[in-house]
Design a protein around this motif. Structure first.
Motif, PDB file in Angstrom:
ATOM      1  N   CYS B  20       0.821  -1.215   0.081  1.00 26.41           N
ATOM      2  CA  CYS B  20      -0.054   0.090   0.109  1.00 26.41           C
ATOM      3  C   CYS B  20       0.923   1.289  -0.009  1.00 26.41           C
ATOM      4  N   GLY B  22      -0.754   4.265   0.272  1.00 27.73           N
ATOM      5  CA  GLY B  22      -1.535   5.332   0.983  1.00 27.73           C
ATOM      6  C   GLY B  22      -1.830   6.427  -0.160  1.00 27.73           C
ATOM      7  N   SER B  24      -5.009   6.658  -1.195  1.00 30.92           N
ATOM      8  CA  SER B  24      -6.461   7.019  -0.837  1.00 30.92           C
ATOM      9  C   SER B  24      -7.452   6.850  -1.851  1.00 30.92           C
ATOM     10  N   CYS B  26      -9.093   4.379  -2.620  1.00 33.04           N
ATOM     11  CA  CYS B  26      -9.533   3.254  -2.190  1.00 33.04           C
ATOM     12  C   CYS B  26     -10.797   3.944  -0.980  1.00 33.04           C
ATOM     13  N   MET B  27     -10.127   4.829  -0.212  1.00 32.75           N
ATOM     14  CA  MET B  27     -10.917   5.502   0.776  1.00 32.75           C
ATOM     15  C   MET B  27     -11.959   6.360  -0.090  1.00 32.75           C
ATOM     16  N   LEU B  35     -12.971   2.967   4.986  1.00 36.24           N
ATOM     17  CA  LEU B  35     -11.524   3.229   4.978  1.00 36.24           C
ATOM     18  C   LEU B  35     -11.022   4.458   5.228  1.00 36.24           C
ATOM     19  N   ARG B  36      -9.701   4.630   5.963  1.00 32.45           N
ATOM     20  CA  ARG B  36      -9.063   5.732   6.342  1.00 32.45           C
ATOM     21  C   ARG B  36      -7.544   5.336   5.855  1.00 32.45           C
ATOM     22  N   VAL B  37      -6.858   6.468   5.829  1.00 33.01           N
ATOM     23  CA  VAL B  37      -5.538   6.622   5.640  1.00 33.01           C
ATOM     24  C   VAL B  37      -4.794   7.178   7.069  1.00 33.01           C
ATOM     25  N   ALA B  42      -3.368   2.644   3.974  1.00 35.14           N
ATOM     26  CA  ALA B  42      -5.042   2.400   4.294  1.00 35.14           C
ATOM     27  C   ALA B  42      -5.295   1.439   5.125  1.00 35.14           C
ATOM     28  N   CYS B  55     -12.958  -0.725  -3.774  1.00 32.61           N
ATOM     29  CA  CYS B  55     -11.611  -0.423  -3.359  1.00 32.61           C
ATOM     30  C   CYS B  55     -10.441  -1.440  -3.974  1.00 32.61           C
ATOM     31  N   CYS B  59      -7.698   0.187  -6.846  1.00 38.22           N
ATOM     32  CA  CYS B  59      -6.345   0.080  -6.171  1.00 38.22           C
ATOM     33  C   CYS B  59      -5.013   0.086  -7.299  1.00 38.22           C
TER      34      CYS B  59
END
Lengths: 137, 447
Positions: B20, B22, B24, B26-27, B35-37, B42, B55, B59
């Motif tokens: 990952c 990060g 975002s 997917c978020m 989802l959060r980063v 993530a 997501c 990705c």
């Protein structure tokens, strides 16, 4: 917690906005879904009533831990014969309104049936105030 | 497993923190804002994940892993059965002969292959009798991501979900019963499902409605397509034979396409596809704005299973192939009577329980207070949902702050205000960004 929404007469595209927002809050609070359903049905009907019959209106929502209080105040023609309006199947909605799927004449009795406490105050040529209370338990 | 830090409720999806970056993406697409980063990676809020795979679709680094079963597992069984959905055949263009695909599946290790949708004809009859005295509208149980979406986001609609099993489970039951009748011990045969989506992995591994699936394992269709197609291109020699049960009616072939289910249902039915469309429709349904509907076919993916998460081919071409295939098969097949005989008793499932997303607190007094604070916070935030704070929206950040899961200064706008006022130093501001997006991001490209 208090919210206020304003409703414009004739604006059917926005009808349901207040009930959707209230529904969202109640879900986030984890209120039982059968109670949410009653709130949404009562509020949606009342909201559409303002859109279909009044010039404009205000919806005051007060959510407390024991239940929800809804007050819908409109400026409009008022209801000349409340008893008749509270009868299932009675409708004054125009053909155009009915065509959009609104105004089947179930409004007020349906709101009452979904409320724990329900009052209606109306002054002809001035407007109507609807108070709806639904308990969470 | 080393690199994985969050798994879902059902363990069908997981994020590899090693891969990952990060970003975002997917978020921003998660329909339940699960989802959060944080720390440059993530993370999934397990209870909110519905295994829809949106997501996974976006990705860019394939950091989201699918909890499918290891292909080698099939060799634990003497009799190895693969249940193949019709979308699998539609992954290939028309030049690849069907028999060749079966031969390769046999060569890869399976001893028997069966088409998933052969149970559809029986199921349709069951649905039509089911809806006669069910609460309307009956919402199809076909798409597992939708079933989970309703459990999490539309709990008041769970009782409208049809209490009949989807075709894959009926077909699996049919073969399990057949092998048992033939005297096979359950340790001798393994029934594997080739899945075009992630939701179905979750559905098999942790089914809803008081049901236990007879499916032994789930094979990722994207992975398996590559294996089969490679064998085809390399023209591998076929040395093994395979039992083929490819009975399918046109009804069955079309069932996984949009409208393929609703068209068979008597009364007023509608077909909805796509995640956003589904959410909008369920919202309206929940508000009781939609009246006199008898049956709702509703699927999370655009073009339904033709657009499945693990379907690699363009969804419109896949759907076209399915329609073309349907036009060439008969209206009925020779197993319909057998299905009626052996499956009528097993198609029913229990009520599905809601999985409510408790946002603030189980105590309503506490929840109300927190909600009120979140509302005040939201007014401070800019409302542009930029995601720079590591949360998908200003609303989500407000909720996280109130729950003590995020810092108010995570908001880049608010922080700029504080910086302007001299209330926060540059160092502190940098530290906050690093805590969300990871240190590396702020050290590279600095020259």
């Amino acid at each position: 917690m208090k919210f206020q929404y304003s409703v414009e007469g004739g604006d059917f595209t926005m009808a349901g906005h207040a009930s959707s927002q209230v529904k969202k809050s109640l879900k986030q609070l984890g209120i039982d879904s059968s109670i949410i359903k009653r709130v949404v049905v009562a509020l949606y009907e009342a909201e559409v009533n303002i859109v279909a019959h009044a010039y404009r209106g205000v919806i005051d929502v007060d959510i407390e831990s024991a239940g929800i209080k809804l007050k819908l105040t409109d400026e409009g023609p008022g209801i000349p014969d409340i008893e008749k309006a509270m009868t299932k199947g009675f409708s004054t909605a125009s053909a155009a309104v009915r065509e959009m799927g609104f105004g089947a004449g179930m409004g007020l009795p349906n709101i009452r049936d979904n409320s724990d406490r329900f009052t209606i105050d109306t002054v002809v040529n001035k407007g109507t105030v609807l108070s709806i209370e639904i308990d969470f338990k | 497993m080393g690199g994985y830090r969050h798994t879902t409720y059902n363990r069908a999806l997981e994020i590899s923190t090693d891969i990952c970056i990060g970003c975002s993406h997917c978020m921003k697409v998660c329909p339940t804002e699960a989802l959060r980063v944080f720390g440059g990676k993530a993370g999934i809020h397990a209870d909110w994940c519905i295994d829809c795979g949106e997501c996974y679709r976006v990705c860019p680094t394939r950091a989201i892993g699918v909890m499918d079963d290891d292909f080698k597992e099939i060799f634990n069984y003497r009799h190895r059965v693969l249940l193949v959905p019709s979308v699998f055949f539609a992954q290939f263009d028309r030049t690849v002969p069907r028999q060749k695909i079966f031969d390769i599946i046999g060569e890869l290790g399976f001893t028997e292959v069966c088409t998933v949708e052969q149970s559809v004809d029986t199921l349709v009859d069951e649905i039509n009798s089911y809806i006669e005295d069910a609460d309307k509208p009956v919402i199809s149980s076909f798409c597992p991501a939708i079933v989970r979406l309703i459990q999490v986001r539309f709990p008041s609609l769970v009782d409208n979900i049809m209490k009949l099993l989807p075709p894959i489970e009926i077909t699996a039951q049919f073969y399990k019963k057949r092998y048992e009748r033939e005297g096979m011990d359950c340790s001798e045969f393994g029934i594997f499902y080739l899945t075009p989506c992630i939701g179905k992995i979750a559905a098999v591994k942790s089914p809803v409605g008081g049901y236990k699936s007879p499916i032994t394992g789930v094979i990722n269709m994207d992975f398996f397509f590559n294996k089969v197609y490679l064998a085809y291109r390399q023209k591998i020699e076929i040395t093994k034979s395979i039992i083929v049960n490819d009975q399918l009616s046109s009804k069955g072939v079309l069932y996984p396409t949009t409208g393929g289910e609703s068209i068979n249902i008597s009364g007023r039915s509608l077909a909805v596809d796509g995640m956003k469309n589904s959410i909008d429709f369920l919202e309206a349904l929940e508000n009781e704005e939609i009246k006199n509907l008898d049956f709702l076919e509703i699927r999370a993916c655009d073009e339904s299973c033709a657009g499945g998460i693990l379907s690699h081919r363009n969804r419109f071409l896949t759907a076209e192939s399915l329609r073309e295939f349907a036009s060439k098969v008969p209206k009925e097949h020779n197993l319909i009577l057998d299905y009626k005989k052996y499956c009528s008793a097993v198609v029913h499932m229990d009520r599905i329980e809601p999985r409510s997303m408790v946002k603030y607190d189980r105590d309503i007094e506490v929840a109300l207070k927190k909600m009120e604070s979140a509302r005040r916070l939201r007014e401070l935030f800019p409302g542009i949902d930029c995601g720079a704070c590591g949360a998908p929206s200003c609303e989500a950040l407000a909720e996280d702050v109130v729950k003590g899961q995020a810092d108010i200064n995570s908001c880049i706008f608010l922080r700029t205000v504080y910086e302007k006022r001299g209330e926060i130093s540059l160092d502190e501001a940098v530290k906050i960004m690093e805590s969300i997006w990871g240190k590396d991001r702020f050290s590279k490209n600095s020259d």
